[in-house]
Design a protein around this motif. Structure first.
Motif, PDB file in Angstrom:
ATOM      1  N   UNK A 197     -39.675 126.540   5.100  1.00  0.00           N
ATOM      2  CA  UNK A 197     -40.469 127.760   5.272  1.00  0.00           C
ATOM      3  C   UNK A 197     -41.262 127.787   6.577  1.00  0.00           C
ATOM      4  N   UNK A 198     -41.381 126.649   7.256  1.00  0.00           N
ATOM      5  CA  UNK A 198     -42.221 126.547   8.440  1.00  0.00           C
ATOM      6  C   UNK A 198     -41.419 125.995   9.611  1.00  0.00           C
ATOM      7  N   UNK A 199     -41.917 126.166  10.842  1.00  0.00           N
ATOM      8  CA  UNK A 199     -41.223 125.580  11.987  1.00  0.00           C
ATOM      9  C   UNK A 199     -41.037 124.064  11.865  1.00  0.00           C
ATOM     10  N   UNK A 200     -42.032 123.369  11.336  1.00  0.00           N
ATOM     11  CA  UNK A 200     -41.909 121.924  11.183  1.00  0.00           C
ATOM     12  C   UNK A 200     -40.806 121.568  10.187  1.00  0.00           C
ATOM     13  N   UNK A 201     -40.741 122.302   9.095  1.00  0.00           N
ATOM     14  CA  UNK A 201     -39.688 122.053   8.115  1.00  0.00           C
ATOM     15  C   UNK A 201     -38.322 122.420   8.691  1.00  0.00           C
ATOM     16  N   UNK A 203     -37.490 122.179  11.854  1.00  0.00           N
ATOM     17  CA  UNK A 203     -37.125 121.090  12.762  1.00  0.00           C
ATOM     18  C   UNK A 203     -36.556 119.899  11.993  1.00  0.00           C
ATOM     19  N   UNK A 204     -37.201 119.535  10.893  1.00  0.00           N
ATOM     20  CA  UNK A 204     -36.711 118.421  10.079  1.00  0.00           C
ATOM     21  C   UNK A 204     -35.288 118.681   9.599  1.00  0.00           C
ATOM     22  N   UNK A 205     -35.057 119.903   9.100  1.00  0.00           N
ATOM     23  CA  UNK A 205     -33.731 120.281   8.635  1.00  0.00           C
ATOM     24  C   UNK A 205     -32.698 120.178   9.755  1.00  0.00           C
ATOM     25  N   UNK A 206     -33.017 120.754  10.907  1.00  0.00           N
ATOM     26  CA  UNK A 206     -32.053 120.806  12.002  1.00  0.00           C
ATOM     27  C   UNK A 206     -31.694 119.410  12.502  1.00  0.00           C
ATOM     28  N   UNK A 229     -31.048 123.734  17.094  1.00  0.00           N
ATOM     29  CA  UNK A 229     -31.173 122.430  17.753  1.00  0.00           C
ATOM     30  C   UNK A 229     -29.893 122.185  18.543  1.00  0.00           C
ATOM     31  N   UNK A 230     -30.058 121.840  19.820  1.00  0.00           N
ATOM     32  CA  UNK A 230     -28.903 121.641  20.690  1.00  0.00           C
ATOM     33  C   UNK A 230     -28.602 120.173  20.956  1.00  0.00           C
ATOM     34  N   UNK A 231     -29.211 119.288  20.182  1.00  0.00           N
ATOM     35  CA  UNK A 231     -29.016 117.860  20.386  1.00  0.00           C
ATOM     36  C   UNK A 231     -30.139 117.219  21.169  1.00  0.00           C
ATOM     37  N   UNK A 232     -30.924 118.044  21.857  1.00  0.00           N
ATOM     38  CA  UNK A 232     -32.070 117.540  22.612  1.00  0.00           C
ATOM     39  C   UNK A 232     -33.355 118.277  22.261  1.00  0.00           C
ATOM     40  N   UNK A 233     -33.277 119.589  22.204  1.00  0.00           N
ATOM     41  CA  UNK A 233     -34.477 120.403  21.998  1.00  0.00           C
ATOM     42  C   UNK A 233     -34.329 121.314  20.791  1.00  0.00           C
ATOM     43  N   UNK A 234     -35.465 121.610  20.153  1.00  0.00           N
ATOM     44  CA  UNK A 234     -35.520 122.615  19.100  1.00  0.00           C
ATOM     45  C   UNK A 234     -35.957 123.931  19.746  1.00  0.00           C
ATOM     46  N   UNK A 235     -35.227 125.005  19.450  1.00  0.00           N
ATOM     47  CA  UNK A 235     -35.495 126.299  20.036  1.00  0.00           C
ATOM     48  C   UNK A 235     -35.864 127.307  18.951  1.00  0.00           C
ATOM     49  N   UNK A 302     -36.063 141.869  24.977  1.00  0.00           N
ATOM     50  CA  UNK A 302     -37.245 141.846  24.115  1.00  0.00           C
ATOM     51  C   UNK A 302     -37.280 140.624  23.203  1.00  0.00           C
ATOM     52  N   UNK A 303     -36.167 139.905  23.115  1.00  0.00           N
ATOM     53  CA  UNK A 303     -36.126 138.715  22.263  1.00  0.00           C
ATOM     54  C   UNK A 303     -36.893 137.586  22.938  1.00  0.00           C
ATOM     55  N   UNK A 304     -37.819 137.005  22.206  1.00  0.00           N
ATOM     56  CA  UNK A 304     -38.597 135.887  22.731  1.00  0.00           C
ATOM     57  C   UNK A 304     -37.915 134.577  22.343  1.00  0.00           C
ATOM     58  N   UNK A 305     -37.531 133.798  23.339  1.00  0.00           N
ATOM     59  CA  UNK A 305     -36.898 132.501  23.106  1.00  0.00           C
ATOM     60  C   UNK A 305     -37.743 131.427  23.764  1.00  0.00           C
ATOM     61  N   UNK A 306     -38.096 130.437  22.985  1.00  0.00           N
ATOM     62  CA  UNK A 306     -38.906 129.352  23.539  1.00  0.00           C
ATOM     63  C   UNK A 306     -38.469 128.001  22.986  1.00  0.00           C
ATOM     64  N   UNK A 307     -38.620 127.000  23.826  1.00  0.00           N
ATOM     65  CA  UNK A 307     -38.371 125.630  23.399  1.00  0.00           C
ATOM     66  C   UNK A 307     -39.646 125.129  22.735  1.00  0.00           C
ATOM     67  N   UNK A 308     -39.570 124.809  21.454  1.00  0.00           N
ATOM     68  CA  UNK A 308     -40.782 124.400  20.743  1.00  0.00           C
ATOM     69  C   UNK A 308     -40.893 122.883  20.616  1.00  0.00           C
ATOM     70  N   UNK A 309     -39.775 122.187  20.771  1.00  0.00           N
ATOM     71  CA  UNK A 309     -39.803 120.712  20.811  1.00  0.00           C
ATOM     72  C   UNK A 309     -38.901 120.278  21.945  1.00  0.00           C
ATOM     73  N   UNK A 310     -39.479 119.721  22.989  1.00  0.00           N
ATOM     74  CA  UNK A 310     -38.718 119.315  24.165  1.00  0.00           C
ATOM     75  C   UNK A 310     -38.092 117.954  23.944  1.00  0.00           C
ATOM     76  N   UNK A 311     -37.082 117.604  24.760  1.00  0.00           N
ATOM     77  CA  UNK A 311     -36.485 116.274  24.650  1.00  0.00           C
ATOM     78  C   UNK A 311     -37.506 115.176  24.908  1.00  0.00           C
ATOM     79  N   UNK A 312     -37.348 114.063  24.251  1.00  0.00           N
ATOM     80  CA  UNK A 312     -38.231 112.922  24.488  1.00  0.00           C
ATOM     81  C   UNK A 312     -37.994 112.373  25.882  1.00  0.00           C
ATOM     82  N   UNK A 313     -39.085 111.984  26.554  1.00  0.00           N
ATOM     83  CA  UNK A 313     -38.955 111.419  27.893  1.00  0.00           C
ATOM     84  C   UNK A 313     -38.373 110.008  27.819  1.00  0.00           C
ATOM     85  N   UNK A 314     -37.463 109.726  28.732  1.00  0.00           N
ATOM     86  CA  UNK A 314     -36.897 108.388  28.797  1.00  0.00           C
ATOM     87  C   UNK A 314     -37.744 107.498  29.704  1.00  0.00           C
ATOM     88  N   UNK A 315     -37.861 106.279  29.322  1.00  0.00           N
ATOM     89  CA  UNK A 315     -38.644 105.339  30.125  1.00  0.00           C
ATOM     90  C   UNK A 315     -37.928 105.045  31.434  1.00  0.00           C
TER      91      UNK A 315
END
Length: 315
Positions: A197-201, A203-206, A229-235, A302-315
């Motif tokens: 029901x929520x963005x966090x849920x 993300x977990x599903x995806x 989810x594209x394998x790196x980011x949640x949109x 008019x469609x708003x598209x945003x990356x809500x979880x970015x890829x993790x930074x690599x060391x």
């Protein structure tokens, strides 16, 4: 060419009335009837966006000409497999405030011969296809793993497969590792056993679905928009509508937009943009599961598209 396996064709009736009053005699203000079913909705939306498309589905003798003519007018090559019994009859009741009540006919039990003919017809259609969409419920008589088997066969041909299903059919499809699945809130919750029901849920599903082999998992949460989810980011993609005439079929049009975007090689964020614009265009129209290309084009900015979880930074 995009092929749509939408076996469970229906005749849709849209009845408009003032207020639905259970148990009372009521008079409708308008009644419309036209070919429907999720496969029909997906195919005619793909055609409206300008992509070659063919549809494999059931038809009966009384409606063969009606369905074939409507699909031809909409730019869809229809491969109808005739059955002895009548097509499903699905009813949508629309009240003055826009609330919709649907009554979905389960349809007849298919014979073995009809089931086999549908599968052979789909297999022949795949010879001229670059992508496959499987959409809607399976007609009675098919095993729940039918879509999963088709997905594996398409993969063996190197073909991308996008699936919209529910229940046990969806559970088995996930294990077949399709390119795209698109459950809604309720279907997703049934699939994983927890609320989505929520963005966090979401993300977990995806992330869970991606880990299980779904290349581009999606979930739609109604007015909250769509997540992917594209394998790196949640949109996240969303569009607030000032008016909604008929939201039934918007998920089908959303999937059609994703199929067209995949066929055109669009980036994932732009794919979500097109899909959401298609779903919104359907909601703004009168007919179930159909969009006007010009309206989709006007909605895209008019469609708003945003990356809500970015890829993790690599060391």
């Amino acid at each position: 060419m995009i092929t749509v396996g939408g076996f469970n064709t229906a005749i849709d009736r849209l009845v408009t009335l003032d207020v639905l009053q259970p148990g009372a005699v009521q008079r409708a203000s308008t009644v419309q009837s036209y070919p429907g079913g999720k496969g029909v909705h997906v195919a005619q939306t793909i055609a409206a966006l300008g992509e070659p498309v063919q549809l494999v589905g059931l038809v009966d003798a009384p409606h063969r000409n009606v369905v074939t003519r409507r699909m031809s007018e909409r730019g869809v090559l229809f491969h109808g497999v005739e059955m002895g019994e009548g097509l499903r009859q699905c009813l949508a009741l629309r009240e003055r405030d826009g609330r919709m009540t649907e009554v979905l006919d389960p349809g007849p039990m298919l014979t073995t011969a009809t089931r086999d003919q549908l599968l052979r017809t789909l297999e022949r259609a795949l010879d001229s296809s670059e992508a496959l969409v499987l959409s809607g419920s399976l007609p009675r008589g098919f095993e729940s793993d039918t879509y999963a088997k088709i997905v594996r066969h398409a993969a063996s041909l190197g073909m991308a497969c996008l699936v919209d299903a529910s229940g046990e059919t969806l559970r088995q499809v996930v294990d077949a590792r399709p390119c795209v699945i698109k459950p809604n809130r309720d279907e997703a919750g049934q699939l994983v056993g927890y609320p989505v029901d929520t963005p966090a849920q979401a993300e977990t599903l995806l992330r869970e679905l991606y880990a299980r082999g779904v290349v581009r998992p999606l979930v739609t949460l109604g007015e909250q928009g769509a997540f992917g989810f594209d394998g790196e980011s949640v949109w996240h993609a969303s569009l607030a509508l000032e008016r909604s005439m008929n939201a039934v079929g918007s998920g089908d049009c959303f999937l059609a937009g994703m199929a067209v975007a995949y066929q055109r090689g669009l980036a994932f964020d732009e794919s979500l943009r097109l899909a959401v614009a298609c779903g919104a265009a359907n909601a703004m129209g009168e007919e179930t599961g159909f969009v006007e290309r010009s309206l989709v084009q006007s909605l895209l900015p008019k469609v708003r598209v945003q990356r809500i979880v970015a890829p993790a930074r690599r060391a």
